[in-house]
Design a protein around this motif. Structure first.
Motif, PDB file in Angstrom:
ATOM      1  N   ARG A 102      36.680  41.353  53.201  1.00 46.47           N
ATOM      2  CA  ARG A 102      37.179  42.136  52.157  1.00 46.47           C
ATOM      3  C   ARG A 102      37.925  41.734  51.100  1.00 46.47           C
ATOM      4  NH1 ARG A 102      40.483  46.809  53.297  1.00 46.47           N
ATOM      5  NH2 ARG A 102      39.696  47.504  51.502  1.00 46.47           N
TER       6      ARG A 102
ATOM      7  N   GLU B 252      36.299  41.911  47.232  1.00 44.70           N
ATOM      8  CA  GLU B 252      36.250  43.301  47.028  1.00 44.70           C
ATOM      9  C   GLU B 252      37.721  43.641  46.688  1.00 44.70           C
ATOM     10  OE1 GLU B 252      35.464  47.643  49.357  1.00 44.70           O
ATOM     11  OE2 GLU B 252      35.002  45.774  50.405  1.00 44.70           O
ATOM     12  N   GLU B 253      38.584  43.681  47.396  1.00 46.68           N
ATOM     13  CA  GLU B 253      39.923  44.026  47.366  1.00 46.68           C
ATOM     14  C   GLU B 253      40.629  43.338  46.320  1.00 46.68           C
ATOM     15  OE1 GLU B 253      43.541  46.145  47.641  1.00 46.68           O
ATOM     16  OE2 GLU B 253      41.483  46.638  48.332  1.00 46.68           O
TER      17      GLU B 253
ATOM     18  N   MET C  24      39.068  42.319  43.377  1.00 48.66           N
ATOM     19  CA  MET C  24      38.464  42.895  42.172  1.00 48.66           C
ATOM     20  C   MET C  24      39.052  44.351  42.193  1.00 48.66           C
ATOM     21  SD  MET C  24      36.920  42.753  39.480  1.00 48.66           S
ATOM     22  CE  MET C  24      36.479  41.098  39.790  1.00 48.66           C
ATOM     23  N   ARG C  25      39.226  45.111  43.028  1.00 47.47           N
ATOM     24  CA  ARG C  25      39.489  46.536  42.983  1.00 47.47           C
ATOM     25  C   ARG C  25      40.999  46.758  42.410  1.00 47.47           C
ATOM     26  NH1 ARG C  25      43.284  49.719  44.436  1.00 47.47           N
ATOM     27  NH2 ARG C  25      44.187  48.260  45.628  1.00 47.47           N
ATOM     28  N   LEU C  26      41.754  45.826  42.902  1.00 46.14           N
ATOM     29  CA  LEU C  26      43.242  45.673  42.258  1.00 46.14           C
ATOM     30  C   LEU C  26      43.375  45.284  40.852  1.00 46.14           C
ATOM     31  CD1 LEU C  26      46.357  46.204  42.525  1.00 46.14           C
ATOM     32  CD2 LEU C  26      46.503  43.909  43.600  1.00 46.14           C
TER      33      LEU C  26
ATOM     34  N   SER D 129      40.815  45.298  38.576  1.00 45.32           N
ATOM     35  CA  SER D 129      40.190  46.428  37.775  1.00 45.32           C
ATOM     36  C   SER D 129      41.246  47.593  37.527  1.00 45.32           C
ATOM     37  CB  SER D 129      39.034  46.977  38.491  1.00 45.32           C
ATOM     38  OG  SER D 129      38.013  45.952  38.661  1.00 45.32           O
ATOM     39  N   ALA D 130      42.169  47.954  38.522  1.00 36.27           N
ATOM     40  CA  ALA D 130      42.721  49.132  38.278  1.00 36.27           C
ATOM     41  C   ALA D 130      44.095  48.448  37.382  1.00 36.27           C
ATOM     42  CB  ALA D 130      43.694  49.163  39.761  1.00 36.27           C
TER      43      ALA D 130
ATOM     44  N   ARG E 246      42.808  48.418  33.461  1.00 41.19           N
ATOM     45  CA  ARG E 246      42.237  49.723  32.677  1.00 41.19           C
ATOM     46  C   ARG E 246      43.130  49.822  31.647  1.00 41.19           C
ATOM     47  NH1 ARG E 246      42.571  53.103  38.288  1.00 41.19           N
ATOM     48  NH2 ARG E 246      44.833  53.158  38.412  1.00 41.19           N
TER      49      ARG E 246
END
Length: 258
Positions: free
Chosen positions: A184, A187-188, A190-192, A194-195, A198
Motif C-alpha cells: 500500500r 497508494e498511501e 500518492m493519497r497524502l 494529493s491531499a 489540492r
C-alpha cells in the motif's frame, strides 16, 4: 538534464525523484548529492504540483558514502557537508510539497533526508537510524533535522545509542506521517501528496516557506511574521477567489501553476 545516480519522472501533475544506486545502497556520495540538488531545482521550476522522493533497491539510503570520506582532509569534508546542507535546504526551498516514500532502511544522512522532507510515508519494512552513536563519528548534521522532528529525548536516544527504530515507532515519534503495508506504500504516498497539493498552488507555496521561516522563531516574532505574510497573501487572486467562492457557495477556480 541526464542523471547517473537517480531518475526523474513526471506523471499526472507530479514529479518523482528516485535514488537509483542500489549497489551502493543509495549512499549520498558527493556526486549523488549534487545530482539530487539539481533534480530538486529542476522539479521546483517545473509545472509539477508535488514531489515524491523514492529509492530503488534494498535501502532507501545508507547515508554518506564513506568511500568518499575515509581519506578526506578537513577542507574536503567541509565541502561535502556544505553540499549535503545545500541539498537538504533545497528540499524545503522549492515551492512544492516534497514527500519521502520510504520502502526500506534510512540511516544517518538518509534518515536526515527523510526528516527534512515536508511529509513522509513508510512501509512496515522500513527502519530509521543515526548510527554514529555506535561508532567514531557522531551524526551531528543529521541531528539538526532529527531533533526538529521528534524532540530532545527521542532524538538523543537515537543519536546516542545509534539503534534503529521501526516504522511504527517513527510514526509514533513524528519522524514520518504514516506507516502502511508494503503493497500500500505507493497508494498511501500518492493519497497524502494529493491531499497536500489540492487548492491554490501559490497559497501553498507561500505557506510552506512561511512554515520553515517561523518554526524556530520565538512566539511573538512568529506571530508578527505570520500576520504580515497572511495579510499580504490575502491580496493574491487565489485568496480573493477562495473567499468569493465560499460566499457564493461554488467551487473555486484557482490559477494554474505558472
Amino acid at each position: 538534464m541526464g542523471y547517473e545516480l537517480l531518475e526523474v519522472g513526471y506523471a499526472e501533475g507530479y514529479a518523482t525523484i528516485t535514488l537509483n544506486n542500489p549497489r551502493r545502497r543509495n549512499a549520498l556520495s558527493l556526486a549523488c548529492m549534487q545530482e539530487l540538488t539539481a533534480a530538486l531545482r529542476e522539479v521546483g521550476e517545473s509545472s509539477a504540483r508535488g514531489v515524491i522522493l523514492a529509492a530503488n533497491g534494498p535501502a532507501f539510503s545508507a547515508g554518506h558514502d564513506f568511500a568518499d570520506m575515509a581519506e578526506g582532509d578537513l577542507e574536503m569534508m567541509r565541502k561535502l557537508l556544505r553540499t549535503c546542507t545545500t541539498m537538504m535546504n533545497t528540499v524545503q526551498e522549492i515551492p512544492q510539497p516534497v514527500l519521502a516514500r520510504v520502502h526500506a532502511i534510512a540511516t544517518a544522512a538518509g534518515c536526515q533526508l527523510v526528516a527534512t522532507c515536508d511529509l513522509a510515508v513508510a512501509s512496515t519494512e522500513a527502519s530509521f537510524a543515526t548510527p554514529g552513536g555506535k561508532g567514531g563519528w557522531f551524526c551531528t548534521t543529521p541531528m539538526v533535522a532529527l531533533s526538529r522532528n521528534i524532540g530532545r529525548k527521542r532524538a538523543l536516544e537515537m543519536l546516542l545509542t545509534g539503534d534503529p527504530i521501526d516504522a511504527q515507532t517513527a510514526a509514533d515519534w513524528g519522524l514520518i506521517n504514516h506507516v502502511v503495508a508494503p503493497e500500500r506504500l505507493e497508494e498511501e504516498a500518492m493519497r497524502l501528496l494529493s491531499a497536500a497539493t489540492r487548492g491554490s498552488f501559490l497559497s501553498k507555496e507561500l505557506g510552506k516557506q512561511a512554515f520553515y521561516a517561523q518554526i524556530e522563531m520565538p512566539q511573538p516574532l512568529a506571530y508578527a511574521y505570520a500576520m504580515e505574510v497572511m495579510a499580504a497573501a490575502s491580496q493574491i487572486p487565489d485568496a480573493r477567489e477562495g473567499m468569493r467562492a465560499f460566499l457564493e457557495k461554488r467551487k473555486p477556480q484557482f490559477e494554474e501553476r505558472p
